[in-house]
Design a protein around this motif. Structure first.
Motif, PDB file in Angstrom:
ATOM      1  N   TYR A 126      -0.497  17.355 -79.625  1.00 12.20           N
ATOM      2  CA  TYR A 126      -1.003  18.730 -79.653  1.00 12.20           C
ATOM      3  C   TYR A 126       0.147  19.736 -79.654  1.00 12.20           C
ATOM      4  O   TYR A 126       0.126  20.730 -80.381  1.00 12.20           O
ATOM      5  CB  TYR A 126      -1.914  18.962 -78.447  1.00 12.20           C
ATOM      6  CG  TYR A 126      -2.367  20.393 -78.291  1.00 12.20           C
ATOM      7  CD1 TYR A 126      -3.366  20.924 -79.108  1.00 12.20           C
ATOM      8  CD2 TYR A 126      -1.792  21.216 -77.314  1.00 12.20           C
ATOM      9  CE1 TYR A 126      -3.783  22.240 -78.962  1.00 12.20           C
ATOM     10  CE2 TYR A 126      -2.197  22.535 -77.163  1.00 12.20           C
ATOM     11  CZ  TYR A 126      -3.198  23.043 -77.985  1.00 12.20           C
ATOM     12  OH  TYR A 126      -3.596  24.348 -77.835  1.00 12.20           O
ATOM     13  N   LEU A 127       1.163  19.455 -78.838  1.00 11.54           N
ATOM     14  CA  LEU A 127       2.306  20.365 -78.727  1.00 11.54           C
ATOM     15  C   LEU A 127       3.317  20.192 -79.857  1.00 11.54           C
ATOM     16  O   LEU A 127       4.214  21.016 -80.022  1.00 11.54           O
ATOM     17  CB  LEU A 127       3.012  20.139 -77.387  1.00 11.54           C
ATOM     18  CG  LEU A 127       2.227  20.505 -76.125  1.00 11.54           C
ATOM     19  CD1 LEU A 127       2.953  19.995 -74.881  1.00 11.54           C
ATOM     20  CD2 LEU A 127       2.011  22.006 -76.040  1.00 11.54           C
ATOM     21  N   LYS A 128       3.185  19.078 -80.606  1.00  5.22           N
ATOM     22  CA  LYS A 128       4.111  18.744 -81.696  1.00  5.22           C
ATOM     23  C   LYS A 128       5.545  18.604 -81.176  1.00  5.22           C
ATOM     24  O   LYS A 128       6.496  19.163 -81.735  1.00  5.22           O
ATOM     25  CB  LYS A 128       4.029  19.789 -82.812  1.00  5.22           C
ATOM     26  CG  LYS A 128       2.651  19.859 -83.466  1.00  5.22           C
ATOM     27  CD  LYS A 128       2.585  20.909 -84.563  1.00  5.22           C
ATOM     28  CE  LYS A 128       1.194  20.958 -85.187  1.00  5.22           C
ATOM     29  NZ  LYS A 128       1.074  22.015 -86.226  1.00  5.22           N
ATOM     30  N   GLY A 129       5.679  17.814 -80.101  1.00  5.61           N
ATOM     31  CA  GLY A 129       6.992  17.583 -79.510  1.00  5.61           C
ATOM     32  C   GLY A 129       7.630  16.307 -80.031  1.00  5.61           C
ATOM     33  O   GLY A 129       7.149  15.698 -80.994  1.00  5.61           O
ATOM     34  N   ASN A 130       8.720  15.915 -79.387  1.00  5.53           N
ATOM     35  CA  ASN A 130       9.450  14.705 -79.779  1.00  5.53           C
ATOM     36  C   ASN A 130       8.674  13.470 -79.337  1.00  5.53           C
ATOM     37  O   ASN A 130       8.452  13.252 -78.145  1.00  5.53           O
ATOM     38  CB  ASN A 130      10.849  14.720 -79.148  1.00  5.53           C
ATOM     39  CG  ASN A 130      11.698  13.545 -79.575  1.00  5.53           C
ATOM     40  OD1 ASN A 130      11.488  12.434 -79.128  1.00  5.53           O
ATOM     41  ND2 ASN A 130      12.670  13.804 -80.435  1.00  5.53           N
ATOM     42  N   LYS A 131       8.254  12.638 -80.288  1.00  7.54           N
ATOM     43  CA  LYS A 131       7.398  11.483 -80.007  1.00  7.54           C
ATOM     44  C   LYS A 131       8.119  10.438 -79.152  1.00  7.54           C
ATOM     45  O   LYS A 131       7.524   9.855 -78.245  1.00  7.54           O
ATOM     46  CB  LYS A 131       6.928  10.853 -81.322  1.00  7.54           C
ATOM     47  CG  LYS A 131       5.881   9.775 -81.151  1.00  7.54           C
ATOM     48  CD  LYS A 131       5.397   9.274 -82.510  1.00  7.54           C
ATOM     49  CE  LYS A 131       4.344   8.181 -82.350  1.00  7.54           C
ATOM     50  NZ  LYS A 131       3.862   7.684 -83.666  1.00  7.54           N
ATOM     51  N   SER A 132       9.394  10.197 -79.452  1.00  4.93           N
ATOM     52  CA  SER A 132      10.165   9.193 -78.715  1.00  4.93           C
ATOM     53  C   SER A 132      10.300   9.572 -77.246  1.00  4.93           C
ATOM     54  O   SER A 132      10.062   8.748 -76.352  1.00  4.93           O
ATOM     55  CB  SER A 132      11.555   9.040 -79.341  1.00  4.93           C
ATOM     56  OG  SER A 132      12.375   8.209 -78.548  1.00  4.93           O
ATOM     57  N   ILE A 133      10.653  10.817 -76.979  1.00  4.43           N
ATOM     58  CA  ILE A 133      10.813  11.288 -75.604  1.00  4.43           C
ATOM     59  C   ILE A 133       9.474  11.266 -74.877  1.00  4.43           C
ATOM     60  O   ILE A 133       9.390  10.880 -73.709  1.00  4.43           O
ATOM     61  CB  ILE A 133      11.419  12.706 -75.584  1.00  4.43           C
ATOM     62  CG1 ILE A 133      12.866  12.670 -76.094  1.00  4.43           C
ATOM     63  CG2 ILE A 133      11.380  13.298 -74.177  1.00  4.43           C
ATOM     64  CD1 ILE A 133      13.524  14.024 -76.198  1.00  4.43           C
ATOM     65  N   ALA A 134       8.415  11.661 -75.575  1.00  4.39           N
ATOM     66  CA  ALA A 134       7.084  11.671 -74.964  1.00  4.39           C
ATOM     67  C   ALA A 134       6.667  10.280 -74.520  1.00  4.39           C
ATOM     68  O   ALA A 134       6.132  10.093 -73.415  1.00  4.39           O
ATOM     69  CB  ALA A 134       6.057  12.230 -75.955  1.00  4.39           C
ATOM     70  N   PHE A 135       6.923   9.274 -75.358  1.00  4.24           N
ATOM     71  CA  PHE A 135       6.545   7.903 -74.999  1.00  4.24           C
ATOM     72  C   PHE A 135       7.364   7.407 -73.813  1.00  4.24           C
ATOM     73  O   PHE A 135       6.818   6.792 -72.882  1.00  4.24           O
ATOM     74  CB  PHE A 135       6.728   6.962 -76.187  1.00  4.24           C
ATOM     75  CG  PHE A 135       6.224   5.571 -75.939  1.00  4.24           C
ATOM     76  CD1 PHE A 135       4.870   5.286 -75.999  1.00  4.24           C
ATOM     77  CD2 PHE A 135       7.102   4.543 -75.617  1.00  4.24           C
ATOM     78  CE1 PHE A 135       4.398   4.003 -75.742  1.00  4.24           C
ATOM     79  CE2 PHE A 135       6.644   3.256 -75.366  1.00  4.24           C
ATOM     80  CZ  PHE A 135       5.283   2.988 -75.425  1.00  4.24           C
ATOM     81  N   LEU A 136       8.662   7.663 -73.835  1.00  9.45           N
ATOM     82  CA  LEU A 136       9.522   7.246 -72.725  1.00  9.45           C
ATOM     83  C   LEU A 136       9.095   7.917 -71.421  1.00  9.45           C
ATOM     84  O   LEU A 136       9.071   7.283 -70.362  1.00  9.45           O
ATOM     85  CB  LEU A 136      10.983   7.578 -73.032  1.00  9.45           C
ATOM     86  CG  LEU A 136      11.648   6.769 -74.154  1.00  9.45           C
ATOM     87  CD1 LEU A 136      13.063   7.285 -74.421  1.00  9.45           C
ATOM     88  CD2 LEU A 136      11.691   5.281 -73.807  1.00  9.45           C
ATOM     89  N   LEU A 137       8.722   9.190 -71.498  1.00  7.62           N
ATOM     90  CA  LEU A 137       8.268   9.902 -70.306  1.00  7.62           C
ATOM     91  C   LEU A 137       6.922   9.364 -69.819  1.00  7.62           C
ATOM     92  O   LEU A 137       6.668   9.313 -68.612  1.00  7.62           O
ATOM     93  CB  LEU A 137       8.157  11.403 -70.597  1.00  7.62           C
ATOM     94  CG  LEU A 137       9.475  12.166 -70.698  1.00  7.62           C
ATOM     95  CD1 LEU A 137       9.230  13.602 -71.148  1.00  7.62           C
ATOM     96  CD2 LEU A 137      10.203  12.165 -69.349  1.00  7.62           C
ATOM     97  N   GLY A 138       6.065   8.966 -70.753  1.00  9.17           N
ATOM     98  CA  GLY A 138       4.791   8.367 -70.373  1.00  9.17           C
ATOM     99  C   GLY A 138       5.003   7.078 -69.597  1.00  9.17           C
ATOM    100  O   GLY A 138       4.367   6.837 -68.569  1.00  9.17           O
ATOM    101  N   VAL A 139       5.928   6.251 -70.075  1.00  8.22           N
ATOM    102  CA  VAL A 139       6.269   4.995 -69.397  1.00  8.22           C
ATOM    103  C   VAL A 139       6.915   5.285 -68.040  1.00  8.22           C
ATOM    104  O   VAL A 139       6.581   4.664 -67.032  1.00  8.22           O
ATOM    105  CB  VAL A 139       7.216   4.151 -70.267  1.00  8.22           C
ATOM    106  CG1 VAL A 139       7.763   2.967 -69.480  1.00  8.22           C
ATOM    107  CG2 VAL A 139       6.496   3.658 -71.517  1.00  8.22           C
ATOM    108  N   GLY A 140       7.842   6.231 -68.012  1.00  9.31           N
ATOM    109  CA  GLY A 140       8.530   6.574 -66.768  1.00  9.31           C
ATOM    110  C   GLY A 140       7.593   7.137 -65.722  1.00  9.31           C
ATOM    111  O   GLY A 140       7.698   6.806 -64.538  1.00  9.31           O
ATOM    112  N   THR A 141       6.642   7.968 -66.152  1.00 16.11           N
ATOM    113  CA  THR A 141       5.661   8.551 -65.235  1.00 16.11           C
ATOM    114  C   THR A 141       4.711   7.494 -64.705  1.00 16.11           C
ATOM    115  O   THR A 141       4.376   7.460 -63.524  1.00 16.11           O
ATOM    116  CB  THR A 141       4.845   9.657 -65.945  1.00 16.11           C
ATOM    117  OG1 THR A 141       5.733  10.667 -66.427  1.00 16.11           O
ATOM    118  CG2 THR A 141       3.844  10.296 -64.997  1.00 16.11           C
ATOM    119  N   GLY A 142       4.289   6.588 -65.579  1.00 13.86           N
ATOM    120  CA  GLY A 142       3.313   5.576 -65.188  1.00 13.86           C
ATOM    121  C   GLY A 142       3.881   4.450 -64.363  1.00 13.86           C
ATOM    122  O   GLY A 142       3.187   3.890 -63.511  1.00 13.86           O
ATOM    123  N   ILE A 143       5.160   4.103 -64.573  1.00 19.80           N
ATOM    124  CA  ILE A 143       5.701   2.899 -63.920  1.00 19.80           C
ATOM    125  C   ILE A 143       6.719   3.251 -62.832  1.00 19.80           C
ATOM    126  O   ILE A 143       6.365   3.341 -61.668  1.00 19.80           O
ATOM    127  CB  ILE A 143       6.318   1.933 -64.965  1.00 19.80           C
ATOM    128  CG1 ILE A 143       5.286   1.615 -66.063  1.00 19.80           C
ATOM    129  CG2 ILE A 143       6.775   0.647 -64.298  1.00 19.80           C
ATOM    130  CD1 ILE A 143       5.790   0.728 -67.173  1.00 19.80           C
TER     131      ILE A 143
END
Length: 331
Positions: free
Chosen positions: A115-132
């Motif tokens: 939705y925000l049209k941000g950096n996909k790679s950083i978003a995925f890494l942050l999703g993993v970091g937040t979840g784990i």
């Protein structure tokens, strides 16, 4: 003679990351800065160095060694934090809870980022970091994905800052929440990013809160293993079906992580030795953050970090609210 010169530059490069890591470690022991943590301090110093003095290109081989090899060594040593028997026998419900947190975190991060049209790679890494488990999860997954070092450093910096902010907020909220220390501990362990941040928050609730917080958190740390191999499977599958096939390295360091977890489960290691090993692992991770931070340009930081930071803040906030409500209902 040329080989000796190369070896010297390699040694000096590793020494360079060691010195900055040591400075970061010492600064992180000071009031206020201690709440941010040495990892974030190391990345900030490295980014400042890169964007004022410049990247020390002659020391590149040693710096890259710290950023990649020492990073994986730190992740392997991280396995000694786990006791699989305790996780599966006393924390099975929390383990299932952790699976939900990981799925929600990655899914929402990618949705918000789209939705925000941000950096996909950083978003995925942050999703993993937040979840784990924060920086360690980002480091492990970035190695599997062969992520850009700049993206990895930015992700670790963001997760450290956001996680610290939430940990401090939890500490201030505890007296006003009117929940049991068990509920507070589980809430902290199941929703906050880094182990150090969980300790910071749960300490407010006392020993019982700390025990449940660490049980919940270490269950999420264990989930780094299956999640990483699932990611590896899909990356390998995509590389085979892609028109431009690339070799995907098997994440051998995760086998080391698992082996040490198994070793720690069946062999009792004295606490004083575990503390010493934990300090070594943490310092290796700080050295790796120096190597990663030196790859970040200020311009890239400003252009890449803003939107993922908004997304990870919203994701972390929703995880906090939802997990608190669920924890109150269940416990």
């Amino acid at each position: 003679m040329a080989e000796k010169s190369v070896n010297t530059r390699f040694f000096l490069g590793v020494l360079f990351t060691f010195v900055i890591a040591l400075v970061s470690y010492l600064l992180a022991s000071l009031p206020v800065i201690s709440s941010v943590g040495a990892l974030a301090v190391a990345i900030i110093i490295s980014i400042i160095y890169r964007n004022t003095i410049g990247y020390p290109i002659l020391l590149q081989s040693g710096i890259q060694f710290s950023a990649k090899k020492l990073l994986r060594a730190a992740i392997i040593l991280y396995g000694l934090k786990l006791n699989l028997y305790i996780i599966f026998n006393e924390g099975l419900t929390l383990l299932i809870f952790g699976v939900f947190v990981i799925m929600f975190s990655i899914g929402l991060m990618m949705l918000l980022n789209k939705y925000l049209k941000g950096n996909k790679s950083i978003a995925f890494l942050l999703g993993v970091g937040t979840g784990i488990c924060g920086a360690s999860a980002i480091a492990a997954v970035s190695s599997i994905l062969d992520s850009d070092e700049e993206d990895t450093a930015i992700s670790v910096g963001i997760i450290a800052l956001i996680g610290t902010a939430f940990a401090l907020t939890y500490s201030f909220l505890y007296p006003t929440l009117k929940v049991s220390n068990t509920v507070f501990g589980i809430w902290a362990g199941i929703s906050i990013h880094e182990i150090a941040q969980v300790v910071l928050a749960a300490g407010t609730g006392g020993d019982n809160a700390m025990a449940f917080a660490l049980l919940a958190k270490l269950g999420r740390v264990f989930l780094l293993i299956p999640v990483s191999f699932i990611i590896y499977y899909f990356v390998q599958k995509n590389s085979k079906t892609s028109s431009s096939k690339t070799n995907v390295d098997i994440p051998y360091f995760l086998f080391g992580f698992l082996l040490l977890a198994i070793f720690n489960t069946f062999i009792t290691i004295p606490d004083n030795i575990l503390i010493y090993i934990d300090q070594i692992a943490r310092f290796l991770m700080i050295m790796a953050m120096v190597g990663l931070g030196l790859n970040v340009s200020l311009q890239a930081l400003l252009s890449k970090a803003t939107k993922p930071m908004i997304a990870v803040f919203v994701t972390s906030l929703l995880i906090s609210v939802i997990t608190l409500l669920v924890t109150i209902v269940i416990y």
